[in-house]
Write a protein that holds these residues in place. Structure first.
Motif, PDB file in Angstrom:
ATOM      1  N   THR A  45     -34.545  13.851 -35.782  1.00 24.87           N
ATOM      2  CA  THR A  45     -34.337  15.301 -35.696  1.00 24.87           C
ATOM      3  C   THR A  45     -33.324  15.764 -36.724  1.00 24.87           C
ATOM      4  O   THR A  45     -33.499  16.820 -37.360  1.00 24.87           O
ATOM      5  CB  THR A  45     -33.870  15.684 -34.277  1.00 24.87           C
ATOM      6  N   THR A  46     -32.241  15.012 -36.894  1.00 22.45           N
ATOM      7  CA  THR A  46     -31.215  15.383 -37.869  1.00 22.45           C
ATOM      8  C   THR A  46     -31.792  15.439 -39.275  1.00 22.45           C
ATOM      9  O   THR A  46     -31.522  16.381 -40.039  1.00 22.45           O
ATOM     10  CB  THR A  46     -30.036  14.388 -37.824  1.00 22.45           C
ATOM     11  N   ASN A  47     -32.597  14.459 -39.628  1.00 23.31           N
ATOM     12  CA  ASN A  47     -33.160  14.437 -40.981  1.00 23.31           C
ATOM     13  C   ASN A  47     -34.222  15.511 -41.179  1.00 23.31           C
ATOM     14  O   ASN A  47     -34.319  16.103 -42.259  1.00 23.31           O
ATOM     15  CB  ASN A  47     -33.716  13.036 -41.288  1.00 23.31           C
ATOM     16  N   ILE A  67     -23.561   7.767 -37.499  1.00 16.63           N
ATOM     17  CA  ILE A  67     -23.982   8.895 -38.345  1.00 16.63           C
ATOM     18  C   ILE A  67     -24.438   8.371 -39.705  1.00 16.63           C
ATOM     19  O   ILE A  67     -25.426   8.849 -40.275  1.00 16.63           O
ATOM     20  CB  ILE A  67     -22.840   9.912 -38.512  1.00 16.63           C
ATOM     21  N   ALA A  68     -23.714   7.384 -40.234  1.00 14.89           N
ATOM     22  CA  ALA A  68     -24.079   6.805 -41.532  1.00 14.89           C
ATOM     23  C   ALA A  68     -25.477   6.208 -41.480  1.00 14.89           C
ATOM     24  O   ALA A  68     -26.276   6.367 -42.416  1.00 14.89           O
ATOM     25  CB  ALA A  68     -23.047   5.744 -41.931  1.00 14.89           C
ATOM     26  N   ASP A 118     -28.581   7.521 -43.596  1.00 12.94           N
ATOM     27  CA  ASP A 118     -28.814   6.547 -44.662  1.00 12.94           C
ATOM     28  C   ASP A 118     -27.762   6.707 -45.757  1.00 12.94           C
ATOM     29  O   ASP A 118     -28.076   6.750 -46.950  1.00 12.94           O
ATOM     30  CB  ASP A 118     -30.227   6.701 -45.240  1.00 12.94           C
ATOM     31  N   ARG A 119     -26.513   6.785 -45.328  1.00 11.76           N
ATOM     32  CA  ARG A 119     -25.370   6.886 -46.238  1.00 11.76           C
ATOM     33  C   ARG A 119     -24.370   5.806 -45.858  1.00 11.76           C
ATOM     34  O   ARG A 119     -24.415   5.246 -44.770  1.00 11.76           O
ATOM     35  CB  ARG A 119     -24.680   8.261 -46.127  1.00 11.76           C
ATOM     36  N   VAL A 124     -21.642  18.445 -37.129  1.00 14.15           N
ATOM     37  CA  VAL A 124     -22.306  18.654 -35.839  1.00 14.15           C
ATOM     38  C   VAL A 124     -22.358  17.349 -35.045  1.00 14.15           C
ATOM     39  O   VAL A 124     -22.017  17.313 -33.852  1.00 14.15           O
ATOM     40  CB  VAL A 124     -23.723  19.231 -36.047  1.00 14.15           C
ATOM     41  N   LEU A 125     -22.773  16.275 -35.693  1.00  8.72           N
ATOM     42  CA  LEU A 125     -22.911  15.010 -34.974  1.00  8.72           C
ATOM     43  C   LEU A 125     -21.560  14.441 -34.546  1.00  8.72           C
ATOM     44  O   LEU A 125     -21.432  13.900 -33.441  1.00  8.72           O
ATOM     45  CB  LEU A 125     -23.657  13.992 -35.835  1.00  8.72           C
TER      46      LEU A 125
END
Length: 296
Positions: free
Chosen positions: A56-58, A132-133, A137-138, A120-121
């Motif tokens: 959903t975030t992406n 979150i990373a 994908d960071r 937000v997260l």
């Protein structure tokens, strides 16, 4: 499969709404997430909730990047789509209510898409940076840097409150009473001298296309609109309804065919109104018309 998704649907919508600022875009993002979830190989998914939040975030990130380009050509000020909230939201926690306030969503709009996602997260939903990373994908280092930048940016722009929540709510109620009553003197007493009025008509209805500054101009604006028809609806046919919008008190103005505007406000540390949000774009009144309540 559908049971797992439905179990987390409210959370996914809550994330997407804070990312995108409109109920329509958030619902589209959740639907896209469902399609990706349905098509994915879930045999290795050990944590469906984390997996769904990641999807959903992406999806919301992709939509936000596209939306930002469209909002640059938006006619007049852009405001989030207001949504009904439960009166219990404020009691559940001031931070939770603030995270969906109109003022906060306006501030989040000034972040980059990645900064907004991390904020937000992390700050709203409490996800650790490592998770979150993985979702974005960071590297964890880059996500921490994004989070620090976003937090400093928000802290510099969010309203400062010395008064307690009950006092701020009472001050907002006084302002709304004065607006509804059309009393310009009472209205002036509730406004900070440097108050601003944001009116979002989206170029579809009559509304100022620039932010209005100053108590005198804004008081005269409200005194003027209660004396003449708006979008073909005579003031005598308006239905004024006090509701909870985005964690705070607001007024919905409706005509025979449904809502025509929503008025909310942000109170400063002196107990006076510092920002007023008036949403009249009919595209942003659908959730209100449908009576949809924002899941927190």
């Amino acid at each position: 499969m559908s049971d797992v998704f439905e179990e987390h649907r409210n959370l996914l919508f809550a994330v997407a709404y804070r990312m995108l600022g409109t109920a329509a875009d958030a619902e589209d993002a959740v639907q896209d997430a469902w399609l990706r979830w349905s098509a994915a190989d879930r045999s290795d998914v050990q944590d469906p909730k984390a997996y769904l939040v990641r999807i959903t975030t992406n999806v919301a990130l992709d939509r936000l990047r596209s939306a930002r380009a469209q909002r640059e050509t938006y006619i007049g000020p852009w405001l989030p789509e207001p949504m009904l909230t439960s009166p219990d939201v404020a009691a559940e926690g001031a931070e939770l209510a603030e995270s969906v306030s109109m003022a906060m969503l306006v501030v989040l709009e000034t972040l980059s898409p990645l900064e907004r996602a991390v904020f937000v997260l992390k700050e709203v939903f409490g996800y650790p940076y490592a998770e979150i990373a993985r979702a974005l994908d960071r590297t964890e280092t880059s996500v921490r840097q994004l989070g620090t930048r976003a937090r400093k940016h928000v802290e510099a722009r969010r309203p400062r409150f010395e008064a307690g929540g009950a006092e701020r709510r009472a001050a907002t109620e006084r302002f709304l009473d004065a607006v509804v009553g059309g009393d310009i003197n009472r209205l002036m007493e509730t406004l900070a001298p440097d108050v601003t009025l944001w009116t979002d008509g989206g170029g579809k209805v009559r509304a100022p296309r620039k932010i209005v500054h100053g108590a005198d101009l804004i008081a005269r604006f409200f005194a003027g609109i209660v004396d003449r028809p708006y979008e073909g609806v005579d003031p005598g046919d308006w239905l004024l309804r006090r509701v909870e919008i985005n964690g705070g008190p607001a007024v919905v103005v409706s005509g025979p065919d449904g809502p025509i505007s929503v008025i909310s406000a942000t109170v400063g540390d002196d107990g006076r109104v510092r920002d007023i949000q008036l949403v009249a774009n009919p595209d942003k009144l659908r959730a209100i018309a449908e009576g949809r309540t924002l899941p927190m």
